[in-house]
Design an enzyme around this catalytic site. Structure first.
Site, PDB file in Angstrom:
ATOM      1  N   SER A 269      53.621  44.266  46.004  1.00  0.00           N
ATOM      2  CA  SER A 269      53.085  42.838  45.138  1.00  0.00           C
ATOM      3  C   SER A 269      54.131  42.439  44.348  1.00  0.00           C
ATOM      4  O   SER A 269      53.951  41.181  43.843  1.00  0.00           O
ATOM      5  CB  SER A 269      52.004  43.506  44.359  1.00  0.00           C
ATOM      6  OG  SER A 269      52.523  44.740  43.610  1.00  0.00           O
TER       7      SER A 269
ATOM      8  N   ASN B  23      47.129  35.056  43.018  1.00  0.00           N
ATOM      9  CA  ASN B  23      47.252  35.571  44.352  1.00  0.00           C
ATOM     10  C   ASN B  23      46.106  34.942  45.154  1.00  0.00           C
ATOM     11  O   ASN B  23      46.053  35.418  46.205  1.00  0.00           O
ATOM     12  CB  ASN B  23      47.091  37.189  44.255  1.00  0.00           C
ATOM     13  CG  ASN B  23      47.909  37.863  43.435  1.00  0.00           C
ATOM     14  OD1 ASN B  23      49.274  37.613  43.541  1.00  0.00           O
ATOM     15  ND2 ASN B  23      47.612  38.625  42.589  1.00  0.00           N
TER      16      ASN B  23
ATOM     17  N   ASP C 247      47.994  50.166  51.766  1.00  0.00           N
ATOM     18  CA  ASP C 247      47.399  49.229  50.914  1.00  0.00           C
ATOM     19  C   ASP C 247      47.703  47.694  51.430  1.00  0.00           C
ATOM     20  O   ASP C 247      48.969  47.438  51.386  1.00  0.00           O
ATOM     21  CB  ASP C 247      47.769  49.334  49.416  1.00  0.00           C
ATOM     22  CG  ASP C 247      47.200  48.515  48.434  1.00  0.00           C
ATOM     23  OD1 ASP C 247      46.837  47.284  48.871  1.00  0.00           O
ATOM     24  OD2 ASP C 247      46.947  48.576  47.222  1.00  0.00           O
TER      25      ASP C 247
ATOM     26  N   LYS D  17      42.556  38.604  46.663  1.00  0.00           N
ATOM     27  CA  LYS D  17      43.987  37.818  46.664  1.00  0.00           C
ATOM     28  C   LYS D  17      43.379  36.661  47.633  1.00  0.00           C
ATOM     29  O   LYS D  17      42.704  35.686  47.314  1.00  0.00           O
ATOM     30  CB  LYS D  17      44.949  38.500  47.199  1.00  0.00           C
ATOM     31  CG  LYS D  17      45.123  39.561  45.736  1.00  0.00           C
ATOM     32  CD  LYS D  17      45.555  40.762  45.826  1.00  0.00           C
ATOM     33  CE  LYS D  17      45.996  41.270  44.551  1.00  0.00           C
ATOM     34  NZ  LYS D  17      44.817  42.298  44.078  1.00  0.00           N
TER      35      LYS D  17
ATOM     36  N   GLU E 234      52.443  50.483  50.821  1.00  0.00           N
ATOM     37  CA  GLU E 234      51.761  49.134  51.026  1.00  0.00           C
ATOM     38  C   GLU E 234      52.513  48.303  52.286  1.00  0.00           C
ATOM     39  O   GLU E 234      53.550  48.497  52.458  1.00  0.00           O
ATOM     40  CB  GLU E 234      52.009  48.131  49.777  1.00  0.00           C
ATOM     41  CG  GLU E 234      51.401  48.979  48.320  1.00  0.00           C
ATOM     42  CD  GLU E 234      51.616  48.209  47.127  1.00  0.00           C
ATOM     43  OE1 GLU E 234      52.308  46.808  47.187  1.00  0.00           O
ATOM     44  OE2 GLU E 234      51.432  48.810  45.860  1.00  0.00           O
TER      45      GLU E 234
ATOM     46  N   HIS F 256      48.207  42.463  49.493  1.00  0.00           N
ATOM     47  CA  HIS F 256      48.744  41.204  49.716  1.00  0.00           C
ATOM     48  C   HIS F 256      49.343  40.737  51.175  1.00  0.00           C
ATOM     49  O   HIS F 256      49.742  39.579  51.327  1.00  0.00           O
ATOM     50  CB  HIS F 256      50.266  41.489  49.017  1.00  0.00           C
ATOM     51  CG  HIS F 256      49.906  41.754  47.525  1.00  0.00           C
ATOM     52  ND1 HIS F 256      49.371  40.541  46.748  1.00  0.00           N
ATOM     53  CD2 HIS F 256      49.627  42.809  46.876  1.00  0.00           C
ATOM     54  CE1 HIS F 256      49.039  40.978  45.295  1.00  0.00           C
ATOM     55  NE2 HIS F 256      49.318  42.471  45.435  1.00  0.00           N
TER      56      HIS F 256
ATOM     57  N   HIS G 247      51.421  50.598  44.063  1.00  0.00           N
ATOM     58  CA  HIS G 247      50.443  49.943  43.088  1.00  0.00           C
ATOM     59  C   HIS G 247      50.164  51.079  42.051  1.00  0.00           C
ATOM     60  O   HIS G 247      49.750  52.085  42.241  1.00  0.00           O
ATOM     61  CB  HIS G 247      49.463  49.178  43.414  1.00  0.00           C
ATOM     62  CG  HIS G 247      48.683  48.322  42.657  1.00  0.00           C
ATOM     63  ND1 HIS G 247      47.407  48.891  41.931  1.00  0.00           N
ATOM     64  CD2 HIS G 247      48.964  47.175  42.053  1.00  0.00           C
ATOM     65  CE1 HIS G 247      47.128  48.066  40.980  1.00  0.00           C
ATOM     66  NE2 HIS G 247      48.113  46.835  41.144  1.00  0.00           N
TER      67      HIS G 247
HETATM   68  C1  LIG Z   1      49.041  46.371  45.992  1.00  0.00           C
HETATM   69  C2  LIG Z   1      47.605  46.232  45.134  1.00  0.00           C
HETATM   70  N1  LIG Z   1      46.607  46.850  45.398  1.00  0.00           N
HETATM   71  C3  LIG Z   1      45.539  47.002  44.819  1.00  0.00           C
HETATM   72  C4  LIG Z   1      45.334  46.220  43.750  1.00  0.00           C
HETATM   73  C5  LIG Z   1      44.013  45.942  42.867  1.00  0.00           C
HETATM   74  O1  LIG Z   1      43.262  45.094  43.482  1.00  0.00           O
HETATM   75  P1  LIG Z   1      42.108  44.372  42.491  1.00  0.00           P
HETATM   76  O2  LIG Z   1      42.649  43.245  41.856  1.00  0.00           O
HETATM   77  O3  LIG Z   1      41.032  43.925  43.619  1.00  0.00           O
HETATM   78  O4  LIG Z   1      41.472  45.356  41.717  1.00  0.00           O
HETATM   79  C6  LIG Z   1      46.212  44.983  43.377  1.00  0.00           C
HETATM   80  C7  LIG Z   1      45.718  44.120  42.442  1.00  0.00           C
HETATM   81  O5  LIG Z   1      46.976  43.807  41.668  1.00  0.00           O
HETATM   82  C8  LIG Z   1      47.484  45.204  44.129  1.00  0.00           C
HETATM   83  O6  LIG Z   1      48.690  44.430  44.003  1.00  0.00           O
END
Ligand SMILES: Cc1ncc(COP(=O)(O)O)c(C=O)c1O
Length: 399
Positions: free
Chosen positions: A190, A50, A215, A244, A186, A218, A143
């Site tokens: 993702s 990412n 969230d 990311k 989100e 991305h 997520h």
């Molecule tokens: C939408 C989403 N939120 C949160 C996370 C978690 O983030 P981190 O990798 O910083 O723990 C991810 C990571 O894969 C994600 O895709």
């Protein structure tokens, strides 16, 4: 070897039998956007991480990280509530709040940790102030860390169909309890690379007096004006990650001052965890300096993703509703996705297969991710490898 290993081996055999064993592979960075196998020396073009802007290997980030470590230490020693916060971390939080058009921000050690602790903190507010349990309504595709937050809060979320805001409206309309209504979603999903309609979400949550959490893992850095993401202050709380497009690790929550002060007092991932290393935060500070000047890189990534979607569509392949740097090539069955990923890897590209439980059964895919370092020739090479690989998989199934 311990006396319990037999139990663990039995458990692992269950994953192996389902073809769902996960294991870490060895790869190291072999230059911007490239990964190298330490034993064979094989080099792959990375279409899976990412690192959208290619910042994770940017020397400005590592230099600023080193400078902050030299000034404040490589570790932070304890939770911020114990040993306090260096002024530059406070200043960084102000920069992050304004990036998201919010009053305040709090830094967490990871996006997973932020999501997993923010949801129970919000649910606790409901129980403490309204005397009623929180009502959580979530997009089905949020997520895993947000689901973990719901479980930690002891609240079973009501799920609306992915990006179906009429369904969200209906579910919120059915709730008449006194508890705080919390909507989780989100801004960019993702595994699908599609976007949520923030304006509509805002309107619906205002109508139902629901607290909107988005969230932006991305979207941050790679989408929106100057890479600010898609929310622009149109939510009650935003979670965004450094891991990311910002090329580092960690995350932040941006919200009002009152929400952040509530988190200081209730978010267990903030209270009971050592504050992130100054080394990591220095790198974030440098990434924020670079973001406004990276419009060309963002446009390049968007252009590559769009051309790739066209290549896939012309070949009759399904890229869902992708509208961002994340482009799924949905092939359906697990074994097809795995075989295709292997063929693509043999052609020199890393585009990993994504399978249940990360995506629904029958929705297995290669998750292709575009970065600022990718060239048009690399994108074309990947597209050709996928189209050829899909043909080979189909021929094998017929034969
Ligand atoms: C939408 C989403 N939120 C949160 C996370 C978690 O983030 P981190 O990798 O910083 O723990 C991810 C990571 O894969 C994600 O895709």
């Amino acid at each position: 070897m311990t006396r319990f290993d037999n139990l663990f081996q039995q458990g692992l055999a269950g994953f192996a039998a389902q073809g769902r064993m996960r294991a870490c592979k060895q790869w190291h960075a072999a230059g911007p956007g490239l990964l190298q196998h330490p034993d064979t020396g094989a080099v792959l073009v990375d279409f899976s991480s990412n690192d959208y802007l290619g910042l994770r290997t940017n020397p400005l980030l590592s230099a600023r990280g080193m400078a902050w470590a030299q000034a404040e230490g490589s570790g932070s020693g304890a939770s911020r509530l114990v040993t306090g916060t260096p002024p530059q971390t406070m200043a960084l939080e102000q920069r992050l709040a304004s990036l998201k058009g919010m009053e305040a921000a709090r830094i967490f050690s990871s996006g997973w940790q932020a999501n997993a602790s923010v949801v129970p903190a919000l649910a606790r507010l409901s129980a403490q102030v309204t005397g009623a349990p929180a009502i959580i309504v979530a997009d089905r595709f949020i997520h895993a860390s947000l689901y973990h937050g719901c479980a930690a809060a002891g609240v079973r979320p009501k799920r609306f169909r992915h990006n179906d805001l009429a369904h969200l409206d209906t579910l919120l309309g059915q709730e008449s309890g006194d508890g705080l209504k919390i909507v989780l979603t989100e801004s960019v999903f993702s595994m699908d690379g599609d976007r949520a309609d923030i304006e509509q979400l805002r309107a619906i949550t205002l109508r139902h007096n629901a607290f909107l959490c988005v969230d932006e893992a991305h979207a941050t850095g790679i989408l929106g004006t100057q890479g600010k993401g898609l929310v622009n202050g149109q939510a009650d709380l935003v979670v965004a990650t450094f891991s990311k497009a910002l090329g580092g690790m960690g995350a932040f929550v941006a919200a009002s001052e009152a929400v952040c002060r509530w988190l200081d007092n209730t978010a267990s991932g903030f209270i009971y965890s050592t504050a992130p290393s100054p080394m990591v935060l220095g790198a974030v500070d440098a990434a924020l300096d670079l973001l406004p000047g990276m419009a060309d890189q963002r446009a390049h990534v968007a252009g590559l993703a769009s051309a790739f979607r066209q290549r896939m569509a012309c070949a009759g392949l399904d890229v869902g509703l992708s509208a961002t740097q994340i482009v799924p090539v949905v092939v359906g069955a697990e074994h097809t996705a795995l075989a295709l990923a292997r063929l693509v890897e043999q052609a020199g590209f890393l585009a990993v297969a994504i399978r249940p439980p990360t995506v629904p059964p029958g929705g297995c895919r290669l998750r292709v991710v575009f970065h600022a370092h990718h060239t048009e020739a690399q994108m074309e090479g990947l597209a050709a490898a996928i189209i050829e690989g899909v043909g080979a998989c189909a021929a094998e199934m017929k034969g």
